[in-house]
Structures are given as C-alpha cells and as structure tokens.
Scaffold this active site. Structure first.
Site, PDB file in Angstrom:
ATOM      1  N   HIS A  54       0.842  -1.199   0.000  1.00  0.00           N
ATOM      2  CA  HIS A  54       0.000   0.000   0.000  1.00  0.00           C
ATOM      3  C   HIS A  54       0.876   1.247   0.000  1.00  0.00           C
ATOM      4  O   HIS A  54       1.978   1.252   0.570  1.00  0.00           O
ATOM      5  CB  HIS A  54      -0.902   0.017   1.235  1.00  0.00           C
ATOM      6  CG  HIS A  54      -1.977  -1.013   1.206  1.00  0.00           C
ATOM      7  ND1 HIS A  54      -3.180  -0.835   1.867  1.00  0.00           N
ATOM      8  CD2 HIS A  54      -2.064  -2.228   0.609  1.00  0.00           C
ATOM      9  CE1 HIS A  54      -3.941  -1.894   1.676  1.00  0.00           C
ATOM     10  NE2 HIS A  54      -3.284  -2.758   0.925  1.00  0.00           N
ATOM     11  N   GLU A  56       0.751   3.943   1.680  1.00  0.00           N
ATOM     12  CA  GLU A  56       1.118   4.432   3.014  1.00  0.00           C
ATOM     13  C   GLU A  56       2.254   3.619   3.622  1.00  0.00           C
ATOM     14  O   GLU A  56       3.188   4.186   4.197  1.00  0.00           O
ATOM     15  CB  GLU A  56      -0.080   4.373   3.975  1.00  0.00           C
ATOM     16  CG  GLU A  56      -1.274   5.194   3.537  1.00  0.00           C
ATOM     17  CD  GLU A  56      -2.340   4.381   2.818  1.00  0.00           C
ATOM     18  OE1 GLU A  56      -3.531   4.583   3.098  1.00  0.00           O
ATOM     19  OE2 GLU A  56      -1.979   3.534   1.959  1.00  0.00           O
ATOM     20  N   CYS A  84      -6.721   2.045   5.184  1.00  0.00           N
ATOM     21  CA  CYS A  84      -7.316   0.783   5.622  1.00  0.00           C
ATOM     22  C   CYS A  84      -6.819   0.449   7.036  1.00  0.00           C
ATOM     23  O   CYS A  84      -5.989   1.164   7.598  1.00  0.00           O
ATOM     24  CB  CYS A  84      -6.934  -0.348   4.655  1.00  0.00           C
ATOM     25  SG  CYS A  84      -5.201  -0.836   4.755  1.00  0.00           S
ATOM     26  N   CYS A  87      -2.975   0.008   7.271  1.00  0.00           N
ATOM     27  CA  CYS A  87      -2.258   1.280   7.202  1.00  0.00           C
ATOM     28  C   CYS A  87      -2.482   2.113   8.465  1.00  0.00           C
ATOM     29  O   CYS A  87      -1.561   2.770   8.937  1.00  0.00           O
ATOM     30  CB  CYS A  87      -2.661   2.030   5.941  1.00  0.00           C
ATOM     31  SG  CYS A  87      -2.073   1.185   4.448  1.00  0.00           S
TER      32      CYS A  87
END
Length: 154
Positions: A54, A56, A84, A87
C-alpha cells in the site's frame, strides 16, 4: 514559503496517477516534515505481488529510513483515500501525529468508514485526522480507474 494541505495532496494525486499508469489501484501518499516532503509513494501490490504494498506502508518505510528513526514524530501523512486497517496500524506504530486524506473508502476505510481504528480503546497513539482535502479529485481518480477496469472486462 509555507505549503498548504492542497499543495501536498496534489503531489499525492500525482503519485496516484503513477499507480494508475502501471495498473495499480490509484492511491498516492506523501509524508511531510517541516514543510518538506521526506517520502512519497503509490500502491505497488500487483507489480510487487506484495499484500503490504500500500502507498502508506511504502511511504512510512521510506520516511523511517530517511529520518533513521521508526518514530515519525512531527510528520504529516497525506493520502488520497482513507487508510485501511493495516495502514492505520502502521500509522499508529510509527507515531505519525497527523493524517490528511482526500476521499472516504466505504468498503475498506478504517478511519471512519468501516471502523474507527484511531478511536479504539487503549491504543497508545491517536493522530489528528483531517479529511476531505481535494475530496472530489481523489474520488474521481479511483472511479475512473474502476470504470476502465469494468469496461475491459466486458
């Protein structure tokens, strides 16, 4: 020159565009300290076959390496879509004090949409959250991406 939230979110949107160009879900992230970008990234789950890919997570790792410290105190994380649960956990663990995001994620967002990760009892860190920065632009890039994916399937 002091840069504002729109300025940094525009850079996160450029990162999201990079993701879209390599057929990744277009999410971009920028981490800022002292008004300077110290890390930026975009989703790389598919290209790296990495469930942790991801935007992040990648940016947090880069920022920690840059600062030579896992505690990202004094930083602001800008991301185009609501983080999410994974993260949010990384944000908590890295002690990022401020999160700025663009559009909500009704299915996977864990700041306020599906659960409120930063409001769970007994967590040791609660970042300030600013939502809705460049919301329409952040939402539009995701909508366009999935519309194009659906059209290819038909």
């Amino acid at each position: 020159m002091i840069k504002d939230h729109d300025y940094f979110m525009n850079i996160a949107l450029k990162e999201a565009e990079k993701a879209s160009k390599i057929d990744e879900v277009p999410i971009g992230c920028v981490i800022v300290k002292d008004n300077k970008i110290i890390a930026k990234s975009h989703n790389k789950k598919e290209i790296n076959q990495d469930p942790l890919g991801h935007a992040e997570i990648i940016a947090i790792r880069k920022a920690a390496r840059k600062l030579k410290n896992w505690r990202l105190e004094g930083c602001t994380l800008y991301v185009t879509i609501e983080p999410c649960l994974m993260c949010c956990g990384a944000i908590i663990q890295s002690r990022i004090p401020r999160v700025v995001y663009g559009s909500n994620d009704p299915k996977g967002g864990a700041v306020e949409s599906s659960i409120k990760a930063f409001e769970i009892d007994n967590i040791n860190h609660r970042p300030e959250v600013i939502k809705g920065v460049k919301k329409d632009d952040c939402s539009e890039i995701i909508k366009k991406y999935f519309k194009k994916k659906r059209e290819k399937q038909n």
